[in-house]
Design an enzyme around this catalytic site. Structure first.
Site, PDB file in Angstrom:
ATOM      1  N   ARG A 236       0.858  -1.175   0.000  1.00 48.25           N
ATOM      2  CA  ARG A 236       0.000   0.000   0.000  1.00 48.25           C
ATOM      3  C   ARG A 236       0.901   1.233   0.000  1.00 48.25           C
ATOM      4  O   ARG A 236       1.947   1.258   0.645  1.00 48.25           O
ATOM      5  CB  ARG A 236      -0.913   0.029   1.226  1.00 48.25           C
ATOM      6  CG  ARG A 236      -2.078  -0.939   1.173  1.00 48.25           C
ATOM      7  CD  ARG A 236      -3.119  -0.488   0.152  1.00 48.25           C
ATOM      8  NE  ARG A 236      -4.320  -1.302   0.186  1.00 48.25           N
ATOM      9  CZ  ARG A 236      -4.525  -2.377  -0.567  1.00 48.25           C
ATOM     10  NH1 ARG A 236      -3.570  -2.795  -1.382  1.00 48.25           N
ATOM     11  NH2 ARG A 236      -5.670  -3.044  -0.502  1.00 48.25           N
ATOM     12  N   GLU A 265      -2.666   7.761  -4.916  1.00 46.77           N
ATOM     13  CA  GLU A 265      -3.001   7.233  -6.246  1.00 46.77           C
ATOM     14  C   GLU A 265      -4.467   7.501  -6.591  1.00 46.77           C
ATOM     15  O   GLU A 265      -5.318   7.507  -5.690  1.00 46.77           O
ATOM     16  CB  GLU A 265      -2.700   5.730  -6.321  1.00 46.77           C
ATOM     17  CG  GLU A 265      -3.442   4.856  -5.334  1.00 46.77           C
ATOM     18  CD  GLU A 265      -2.992   3.405  -5.407  1.00 46.77           C
ATOM     19  OE1 GLU A 265      -3.872   2.542  -5.640  1.00 46.77           O
ATOM     20  OE2 GLU A 265      -1.788   3.120  -5.216  1.00 46.77           O
ATOM     21  N   HIS A 283      -0.724   0.289  -9.898  1.00 41.57           N
ATOM     22  CA  HIS A 283      -1.386  -0.624  -8.952  1.00 41.57           C
ATOM     23  C   HIS A 283      -1.939  -1.845  -9.702  1.00 41.57           C
ATOM     24  O   HIS A 283      -3.142  -2.124  -9.682  1.00 41.57           O
ATOM     25  CB  HIS A 283      -2.502   0.092  -8.195  1.00 41.57           C
ATOM     26  CG  HIS A 283      -2.851  -0.573  -6.887  1.00 41.57           C
ATOM     27  ND1 HIS A 283      -3.317   0.121  -5.806  1.00 41.57           N
ATOM     28  CD2 HIS A 283      -2.820  -1.874  -6.490  1.00 41.57           C
ATOM     29  CE1 HIS A 283      -3.537  -0.704  -4.792  1.00 41.57           C
ATOM     30  NE2 HIS A 283      -3.236  -1.939  -5.194  1.00 41.57           N
TER      31      HIS A 283
END
Length: 317
Positions: A236, A265, A283
């Site tokens: 994360r 993000e 991601h």
């Protein structure tokens, strides 16, 4: 077509992968919220009847959100991480929370090694070098190497362990830091993230997100990693202090970084985007068709098992 569980209405705030979504809508009376012309109005109208939520991580599920649904029984999350869900608030309201462990482990571990190889050998930069025609003017600069390096895994859960085993196949020595020492692995244990960074020159972040791990990789850890150090984050974005990372890269305190996740993000800081040695990904650790469909299937399996009275298949810890 009537659902298999009449009266068990499921909210789907954002789309699931196609196969899983088709199975869910066949099994349940599902409200696909993204299709509503007025999301807020659709949510207000459906809220009294919602008993399950199929979450993708795009929807923050906090106490206020949970309070919208007086009959809510279960939140089934697509993903192994669930830091966007207030689990304590859910538990206090008697709401089960599930995730999708296991089915994404190999995909994320494979992506991690790909990111690492890209960072060490500068493969994306080499690709751009050829496409620009720069090879006609001379050879690509020599890269760093994996040879003789130690890889440290911050968070030796299922994904961290899968990464470590792949790294061993590349001839890397392994060290790790975990909330507690594991007695089932032969790897060197470090008592803190700083000690782990001192013991390795590749640091892979694979720990869970949430308040307890926020900025666990900060200036002290990056300093300890050293000027030949490489940071890989597939966990994360919140685990890494972005400003400290940018400063460490700018000042040469570490060599480079490969990042699949970011604090803000999809808004990636311009400073990181401007650093040619840094490898950036949007991601995508688990983002293959096969793995995302398997994750969606597990979401539906959790909802189906719960609605049938058999309990959740993969409740969060």
């Amino acid at each position: 077509m009537p659902s298999s569980f009449p009266g068990f209405r499921v909210l789907v705030p954002f789309p699931l992968p196609a196969g899983g979504l088709a199975r869910l809508t066949k099994t349940f009376d599902a409200l696909k919220l993204w299709e509503a012309a007025d999301r807020a109005a659709a949510l207000r109208a459906a809220a009294p009847d919602i008993r399950g939520v199929a979450s993708t991580g795009a929807q923050k599920i906090d106490a206020g959100f949970l309070d919208l649904f007086p009959k809510l029984e279960i939140v089934a999350n697509l993903g192994v991480g669930y830091d966007h869900i207030d689990v304590a608030a859910a538990r206090a309201r008697g709401v089960m929370v599930t995730n999708t462990p296991g089915v994404l482990v190999d995909e994320v571990a494979d992506a991690t090694m790909g990111l690492l190889l890209c960072a060490v050998r500068q493969l994306p930069q080499a690709d751009s070098f050829v496409r620009r025609g720069d090879w006609m003017r001379g050879p690509f600069p020599l890269s760093a190497s994996l040879k003789g390096r130690v890889l440290g895994v911050l968070g030796l859960g299922d994904i961290g362990l899968a990464i470590a085993r792949r790294a061993e196949a590349f001839g890397l020595k392994i060290a790790y830091h975990n909330r507690s020492r594991r007695d089932d692995v032969p790897y060197a244990y470090a008592a803190s993230p700083v000690e782990l960074a001192q013991a390795c020159d590749i640091l892979v972040v694979a720990a869970p997100g949430g308040p307890q791990t926020r900025h666990i990789v900060g200036a002290r850890v990056l300093e300890a990693l050293g000027p030949q150090g490489i940071l890989v984050n597939i966990a994360r974005g919140s685990l890494v202090d972005t400003e400290a990372l940018i400063a460490a890269l700018r000042e040469g305190k570490i060599q480079t970084a490969a990042l699949d996740v970011f604090e803000t993000e999809p808004d990636v800081p311009a400073e990181l985007r401007a650093m040619s040695q840094v490898v950036l990904a949007p991601h995508i650790g688990s983002a293959s068709v096969a793995t995302r469909e398997a994750m969606a299937d597990l979401v539906v399996e959790n909802l189906t098992s719960w609605a049938s009275g058999a309990g959740a298949v993969t409740p969060v810890a």
